[in-house]
Design a protein around this motif. Structure first.
Motif, PDB file in Angstrom:
ATOM      1  N   PHE A 168       0.841  -1.193   0.000  1.00 24.03           N
ATOM      2  CA  PHE A 168       0.000   0.000   0.000  1.00 24.03           C
ATOM      3  C   PHE A 168       0.880   1.249   0.000  1.00 24.03           C
ATOM      4  O   PHE A 168       1.734   1.418   0.867  1.00 24.03           O
ATOM      5  N   GLN A 169       0.608   2.124  -0.938  1.00 27.81           N
ATOM      6  CA  GLN A 169       1.412   3.344  -1.074  1.00 27.81           C
ATOM      7  C   GLN A 169       0.931   4.457  -0.149  1.00 27.81           C
ATOM      8  O   GLN A 169       1.720   5.318   0.267  1.00 27.81           O
ATOM      9  N   TYR A 170      -0.361   4.432   0.194  1.00 29.19           N
ATOM     10  CA  TYR A 170      -0.940   5.532   0.974  1.00 29.19           C
ATOM     11  C   TYR A 170      -1.510   5.001   2.291  1.00 29.19           C
ATOM     12  O   TYR A 170      -2.119   3.921   2.334  1.00 29.19           O
ATOM     13  N   VAL A 171      -1.335   5.779   3.347  1.00 30.88           N
ATOM     14  CA  VAL A 171      -1.796   5.389   4.680  1.00 30.88           C
ATOM     15  C   VAL A 171      -2.362   6.607   5.392  1.00 30.88           C
ATOM     16  O   VAL A 171      -1.823   7.717   5.275  1.00 30.88           O
ATOM     17  N   TYR A 172      -3.456   6.377   6.132  1.00 30.99           N
ATOM     18  CA  TYR A 172      -3.946   7.441   7.002  1.00 30.99           C
ATOM     19  C   TYR A 172      -4.363   6.837   8.337  1.00 30.99           C
ATOM     20  O   TYR A 172      -5.030   5.805   8.388  1.00 30.99           O
ATOM     21  N   TYR A 173      -3.967   7.489   9.424  1.00 32.70           N
ATOM     22  CA  TYR A 173      -4.384   7.094  10.762  1.00 32.70           C
ATOM     23  C   TYR A 173      -4.252   8.299  11.677  1.00 32.70           C
ATOM     24  O   TYR A 173      -3.689   9.334  11.307  1.00 32.70           O
ATOM     25  N   SER A 186      -4.227   2.266   1.463  1.00 32.63           N
ATOM     26  CA  SER A 186      -4.827   2.417   0.138  1.00 32.63           C
ATOM     27  C   SER A 186      -3.773   2.357  -0.967  1.00 32.63           C
ATOM     28  O   SER A 186      -2.635   2.796  -0.783  1.00 32.63           O
ATOM     29  N   LYS A 187      -4.183   1.800  -2.098  1.00 27.66           N
ATOM     30  CA  LYS A 187      -3.345   1.825  -3.296  1.00 27.66           C
ATOM     31  C   LYS A 187      -3.674   3.041  -4.159  1.00 27.66           C
ATOM     32  O   LYS A 187      -2.983   3.294  -5.148  1.00 27.66           O
ATOM     33  N   TYR A 188      -4.721   3.756  -3.775  1.00 23.48           N
ATOM     34  CA  TYR A 188      -5.102   5.000  -4.446  1.00 23.48           C
ATOM     35  C   TYR A 188      -4.796   6.177  -3.530  1.00 23.48           C
ATOM     36  O   TYR A 188      -4.771   6.027  -2.296  1.00 23.48           O
ATOM     37  N   PRO A 189      -4.578   7.356  -4.107  1.00 22.09           N
ATOM     38  CA  PRO A 189      -4.335   8.546  -3.265  1.00 22.09           C
ATOM     39  C   PRO A 189      -5.504   8.813  -2.329  1.00 22.09           C
ATOM     40  O   PRO A 189      -6.674   8.703  -2.724  1.00 22.09           O
ATOM     41  N   ILE A 190      -5.209   9.144  -1.077  1.00 18.45           N
ATOM     42  CA  ILE A 190      -6.233   9.452  -0.090  1.00 18.45           C
ATOM     43  C   ILE A 190      -5.923  10.792   0.566  1.00 18.45           C
ATOM     44  O   ILE A 190      -4.780  11.240   0.576  1.00 18.45           O
ATOM     45  N   ALA A 191      -6.976  11.413   1.091  1.00 18.63           N
ATOM     46  CA  ALA A 191      -6.815  12.704   1.767  1.00 18.63           C
ATOM     47  C   ALA A 191      -7.736  12.756   2.959  1.00 18.63           C
ATOM     48  O   ALA A 191      -8.838  12.193   2.947  1.00 18.63           O
ATOM     49  N   LYS A 192      -7.297  13.429   4.007  1.00 12.90           N
ATOM     50  CA  LYS A 192      -8.097  13.613   5.203  1.00 12.90           C
ATOM     51  C   LYS A 192      -9.339  14.438   4.871  1.00 12.90           C
ATOM     52  O   LYS A 192      -9.293  15.333   4.030  1.00 12.90           O
ATOM     53  N   VAL A 209     -11.528   9.283   5.148  1.00 13.54           N
ATOM     54  CA  VAL A 209     -10.677   9.819   4.083  1.00 13.54           C
ATOM     55  C   VAL A 209     -11.463   9.884   2.787  1.00 13.54           C
ATOM     56  O   VAL A 209     -12.463   9.183   2.600  1.00 13.54           O
ATOM     57  N   SER A 210     -11.000  10.732   1.881  1.00 11.07           N
ATOM     58  CA  SER A 210     -11.495  10.698   0.508  1.00 11.07           C
ATOM     59  C   SER A 210     -10.498   9.904  -0.324  1.00 11.07           C
ATOM     60  O   SER A 210      -9.291   9.937  -0.074  1.00 11.07           O
ATOM     61  N   VAL A 211     -11.020   9.147  -1.284  1.00  9.68           N
ATOM     62  CA  VAL A 211     -10.188   8.282  -2.119  1.00  9.68           C
ATOM     63  C   VAL A 211     -10.376   8.682  -3.576  1.00  9.68           C
ATOM     64  O   VAL A 211     -11.509   8.788  -4.054  1.00  9.68           O
ATOM     65  N   ASP A 212      -9.272   8.910  -4.265  1.00  9.52           N
ATOM     66  CA  ASP A 212      -9.303   9.250  -5.692  1.00  9.52           C
ATOM     67  C   ASP A 212      -8.821   8.040  -6.483  1.00  9.52           C
ATOM     68  O   ASP A 212      -7.626   7.772  -6.579  1.00  9.52           O
ATOM     69  N   ALA A 213      -9.777   7.278  -7.041  1.00  7.16           N
ATOM     70  CA  ALA A 213      -9.448   6.072  -7.791  1.00  7.16           C
ATOM     71  C   ALA A 213      -9.355   6.335  -9.290  1.00  7.16           C
ATOM     72  O   ALA A 213      -9.525   5.419 -10.100  1.00  7.16           O
ATOM     73  N   GLY A 214      -9.087   7.569  -9.665  1.00  3.37           N
ATOM     74  CA  GLY A 214      -8.902   7.917 -11.070  1.00  3.37           C
ATOM     75  C   GLY A 214     -10.163   7.716 -11.879  1.00  3.37           C
ATOM     76  O   GLY A 214     -11.244   8.201 -11.515  1.00  3.37           O
ATOM     77  N   PHE A 219     -14.552   8.618  -3.995  1.00  2.00           N
ATOM     78  CA  PHE A 219     -15.491   8.231  -2.947  1.00  2.00           C
ATOM     79  C   PHE A 219     -14.839   8.471  -1.591  1.00  2.00           C
ATOM     80  O   PHE A 219     -13.642   8.769  -1.491  1.00  2.00           O
ATOM     81  N   TYR A 220     -15.650   8.321  -0.554  1.00  2.00           N
ATOM     82  CA  TYR A 220     -15.172   8.498   0.820  1.00  2.00           C
ATOM     83  C   TYR A 220     -15.243   7.167   1.565  1.00  2.00           C
ATOM     84  O   TYR A 220     -16.156   6.367   1.332  1.00  2.00           O
ATOM     85  N   VAL A 221     -14.294   6.964   2.451  1.00  2.00           N
ATOM     86  CA  VAL A 221     -14.282   5.768   3.290  1.00  2.00           C
ATOM     87  C   VAL A 221     -14.146   6.190   4.750  1.00  2.00           C
ATOM     88  O   VAL A 221     -13.208   6.908   5.113  1.00  2.00           O
ATOM     89  N   ALA A 222     -15.096   5.744   5.578  1.00  2.00           N
ATOM     90  CA  ALA A 222     -15.009   5.931   7.024  1.00  2.00           C
ATOM     91  C   ALA A 222     -14.690   4.581   7.654  1.00  2.00           C
ATOM     92  O   ALA A 222     -15.356   3.581   7.361  1.00  2.00           O
ATOM     93  N   ASN A 223     -13.673   4.553   8.484  1.00  2.00           N
ATOM     94  CA  ASN A 223     -13.253   3.339   9.172  1.00  2.00           C
ATOM     95  C   ASN A 223     -13.610   3.491  10.646  1.00  2.00           C
ATOM     96  O   ASN A 223     -13.074   4.352  11.341  1.00  2.00           O
ATOM     97  N   VAL A 224     -14.530   2.651  11.119  1.00  2.00           N
ATOM     98  CA  VAL A 224     -15.159   2.857  12.428  1.00  2.00           C
ATOM     99  C   VAL A 224     -14.925   1.657  13.341  1.00  2.00           C
ATOM    100  O   VAL A 224     -14.964   0.502  12.900  1.00  2.00           O
ATOM    101  N   HIS A 225     -14.696   1.938  14.603  1.00  2.00           N
ATOM    102  CA  HIS A 225     -14.669   0.887  15.626  1.00  2.00           C
ATOM    103  C   HIS A 225     -15.408   1.395  16.851  1.00  2.00           C
ATOM    104  O   HIS A 225     -14.913   2.262  17.578  1.00  2.00           O
ATOM    105  N   LEU A 226     -16.601   0.858  17.069  1.00  2.00           N
ATOM    106  CA  LEU A 226     -17.375   1.242  18.238  1.00  2.00           C
ATOM    107  C   LEU A 226     -16.994   0.361  19.428  1.00  2.00           C
ATOM    108  O   LEU A 226     -16.433  -0.718  19.261  1.00  2.00           O
ATOM    109  N   LEU A 227     -17.317   0.818  20.602  1.00  2.00           N
ATOM    110  CA  LEU A 227     -16.885   0.189  21.847  1.00  2.00           C
ATOM    111  C   LEU A 227     -17.207  -1.303  21.882  1.00  2.00           C
ATOM    112  O   LEU A 227     -18.308  -1.727  21.538  1.00  2.00           O
TER     113      LEU A 227
END
Length: 366
Positions: A168-173, A186-192, A209-214, A219-227
């Motif tokens: 994976f070239q792109y990471v957000y945390y 992500s293998k596609y560019p992502i932005a906060k 994050v927002s994802v630019d898949a060319g 599209f947008y991806v939300a990664n969620v972990h509830l209690l």
């Protein structure tokens, strides 16, 4: 002429009738749980959690009453009819389609790289996960409970190492002190997301994050972990133990009930913050992760009311529980999508590494 039952037959029918009534009430509470806010009333949550067990119980009682040719079987029939809405949320008759030129996303709770295999250490498990990820080849990987897995190596360095080896070239945390273990690879560019949204505040239960898949779309991806429920294996052992450990059962039982009640109430609040913190978007949205909620839950219904589709129901098949721990038939991990996403197929990958199974969808942007 029908043969008259003897004394024991009458007693058996009477007992089964009582059990059928119990099953009917339990099923009604299970299905009703989706409409009850746990912050106002908590006790139906236990029934929503046990939908499959309650359903199988009612089926068993129904069969026994039929074998005894009892007219009381109508009670079990009523319970099974009540179960239909819950069944339709818990079992998928979806129609997967061939995924060509699509985007693949995987969600996986790695449980702080604590493997179920006691003979494996965290670093070995992490590289096993990497091999699994490379084999499944997702374009986007959303991990929950991602922690440092190498002794003497920082969490950020472990995240970078994981991304590099997994491809994976792109990471957000969350790089702040309230890091909650949610990482997007992500293998596609992502932005906060925009600073004005709730997710930009780096809440511990989710990142977005927002994802630019060319040419495939944005599209947008939300990664969620509830209690989580925070119930330990030792507590499960006591609850399932034989008579010699009954001295602990009362105390442990109350502790477990308290944990369950607190978790359901807290997650209700967390999800409202997640939904309220969604930014203004100009592209489709996917929300995935470990929700720790069954399909017959208040939070599940809130996601549906917010306009999201459970992609498993649309293109999955069967039951597909996602919890790999000692409590069976729990589907608590989801990939939700709004109307701008066209899911093609869903897969619960049977890789039993952590206490969750990875889930995957292939999709296209409408």
């Amino acid at each position: 002429m029908a043969r008259e039952r003897g004394f024991f037959g009458k007693v058996l029918v009477f007992l089964l009738t009582i059990l059928a009534l119990v099953g009917l009430v339990a099923m009604a509470l299970s299905v009703a749980n989706a409409y009850v806010n746990p912050q106002r009333f908590i006790w139906t949550t236990l029934f929503g959690l046990a939908f499959w067990e309650i359903l199988f119980f009612n089926i068993l009682i129904f069969i026994l009453l039929l074998l005894l040719r009892s007219k009381k079987a109508w009670i079990s029939i009523m319970a099974l009819l009540i179960a239909v809405p819950g069944f339709m949320k818990s079992y998928s008759f979806g129609k997967p389609t061939e995924a060509t030129d699509s985007i693949r996303i995987m969600s996986y709770n790695v449980h702080m790289f604590k493997p179920l295999d006691a003979e494996m250490n965290s670093e070995q498990f992490a590289y096993q996960v990497i091999n699994m990820v490379r084999d499944q080849n997702p374009d986007i990987l959303c991990c929950q409970e991602f922690s440092a897995f190498k002794s003497g190596t920082s969490r950020p360095q472990c995240i970078d190492d994981f991304a590099q080896v997994a491809g994976f070239q792109y990471v957000y945390y969350n790089r702040k002190s309230n890091y909650g273990g949610n990482v997007v690879f992500s293998k596609y560019p992502i932005a906060k997301v925009d600073e004005g949204s709730g997710f930009a505040q780096e809440n511990t239960y989710g990142v977005m994050v927002s994802v630019d898949a060319g040419e495939k779309g944005k599209f947008y991806v939300a990664n969620v972990h509830l209690l989580s429920y925070m119930i330990t294996d030792d507590e499960i052992d006591v609850l399932m133990s034989s008579a010699e450990r009954q001295d602990k059962l009362d105390t442990i039982g109350k502790t477990v009930l308290h944990k369950l009640g607190y978790a359901f109430q807290k997650r209700s609040d967390e999800l409202q913050r997640v939904l309220g913190g969604m930014p203004q978007v100009d592209a489709p949205v996917i929300v995935c992760g470990d929700f720790n909620e069954p399909p017959l839950s208040y939070n599940y219904r809130q996601m549906q009311k917010a306009g999201f589709v459970d992609t498993f129901l649309k293109v999955g098949r069967g039951i597909k529980p996602t919890y790999a721990g000692r409590l069976p038939l729990l589907r608590i991990d989801y990939i939700w999508a709004d109307e701008g996403v066209n899911p093609l197929n869903f897969n619960r990958y049977r890789y039993k590494g952590s206490d969750h199974y990875p889930i995957i969808i292939d999709f296209k942007i409408q």
